[in-house]
Motif scaffolding. Structure first.
Motif, PDB file in Angstrom:
ATOM      1  N   PRO A 156       6.565 -22.315  -5.666  1.00 35.55           N
ATOM      2  CA  PRO A 156       6.941 -21.575  -6.630  1.00 35.55           C
ATOM      3  C   PRO A 156       5.685 -21.689  -7.810  1.00 35.55           C
ATOM      4  CG  PRO A 156       8.434 -23.132  -6.871  1.00 35.55           C
ATOM      5  CD  PRO A 156       7.716 -23.460  -5.742  1.00 35.55           C
ATOM      6  N   VAL A 157       5.332 -20.492  -8.486  1.00 38.45           N
ATOM      7  CA  VAL A 157       4.466 -20.765  -9.712  1.00 38.45           C
ATOM      8  C   VAL A 157       5.198 -21.135 -10.826  1.00 38.45           C
ATOM      9  CG1 VAL A 157       3.138 -19.228 -11.182  1.00 38.45           C
ATOM     10  CG2 VAL A 157       3.330 -18.515  -8.919  1.00 38.45           C
ATOM     11  N   THR A 158       4.360 -22.288 -11.379  1.00 38.66           N
ATOM     12  CA  THR A 158       4.963 -22.918 -12.451  1.00 38.66           C
ATOM     13  C   THR A 158       4.525 -22.160 -13.837  1.00 38.66           C
ATOM     14  OG1 THR A 158       4.689 -25.114 -11.800  1.00 38.66           O
ATOM     15  CG2 THR A 158       4.893 -25.126 -13.970  1.00 38.66           C
ATOM     16  N   ILE A 159       5.829 -21.880 -14.584  1.00 38.06           N
ATOM     17  CA  ILE A 159       5.933 -20.820 -15.611  1.00 38.06           C
ATOM     18  C   ILE A 159       5.845 -21.899 -16.921  1.00 38.06           C
ATOM     19  CG2 ILE A 159       7.132 -19.166 -17.088  1.00 38.06           C
ATOM     20  CD1 ILE A 159       6.186 -18.242 -14.246  1.00 38.06           C
ATOM     21  N   PRO A 160       4.847 -21.851 -17.818  1.00 34.63           N
ATOM     22  CA  PRO A 160       5.030 -22.768 -18.951  1.00 34.63           C
ATOM     23  C   PRO A 160       6.328 -22.752 -19.959  1.00 34.63           C
ATOM     24  CG  PRO A 160       2.848 -21.261 -19.172  1.00 34.63           C
ATOM     25  CD  PRO A 160       3.835 -20.705 -17.891  1.00 34.63           C
TER      26      PRO A 160
END
Length: 155
Positions: A4-8
């Motif tokens: 999954p894309v890492t969200i800040p």
């Protein structure tokens, strides 16, 4: 299965802004402007490295002169695409230096919806490290969106 894309994590940086503009260009044209044609309306030509795909990084520069006879100031912009919904949504991280996001990884979300023959564009920019950084962007984004509207409406 892809990671999954890492969200800040923006929880320690709650400063954000939102601007809206009715645009002459269609959602499809505006989506392309943010993902494949940023040098047509915002970035300095020849400085863009961008694939326009989720979980890919990008880089570009803007160049600004405070007066016609002053030296050009370059402003590097870095980020990565978090979410893309063709012709509807672009979400990306946005990182600039002094006078910008102060090195903080902020998040820009651009929502597009059809409106008459153009689009309603809603831009949310979140995660500023302080009010001064947010306020500077609150002043700048309307001018940037006006430039986007002018350049992309010309076809």
């Amino acid at each position: 299965m892809a990671n999954p894309v890492t969200i800040p994590d923006l929880s320690s940086r709650p400063h954000e802004l939102q601007v809206e503009r009715l645009m002459k260009a269609s959602p499809a044209v505006l989506f392309s402007a943010w993902t494949r044609q940023i040098d047509r309306w915002f970035a300095a030509p020849g400085t863009v490295i961008m694939q326009g795909e989720v979980d890919t990084a990008f880089f570009f520069e803007t160049v600004f002169r405070s007066s016609p006879d002053s030296a050009a100031q370059r402003h590097p912009h870095y980020g990565r695409f978090l979410r893309l919904e063709p012709d509807r949504l672009v979400q990306l991280t946005w990182l600039t230096g002094a006078g910008g996001t102060q090195g903080a990884e902020t998040v820009v979300t651009v929502e597009l919806e059809p409106h008459d023959s153009g689009a309603r564009l809603r831009l949310t920019h979140a995660g500023f490290p302080d009010e001064a950084s947010r306020n500077g962007h609150l002043e700048a984004w309307p001018f940037v969106l006006e430039q986007l509207d002018q350049q992309m409406a010309e076809g």
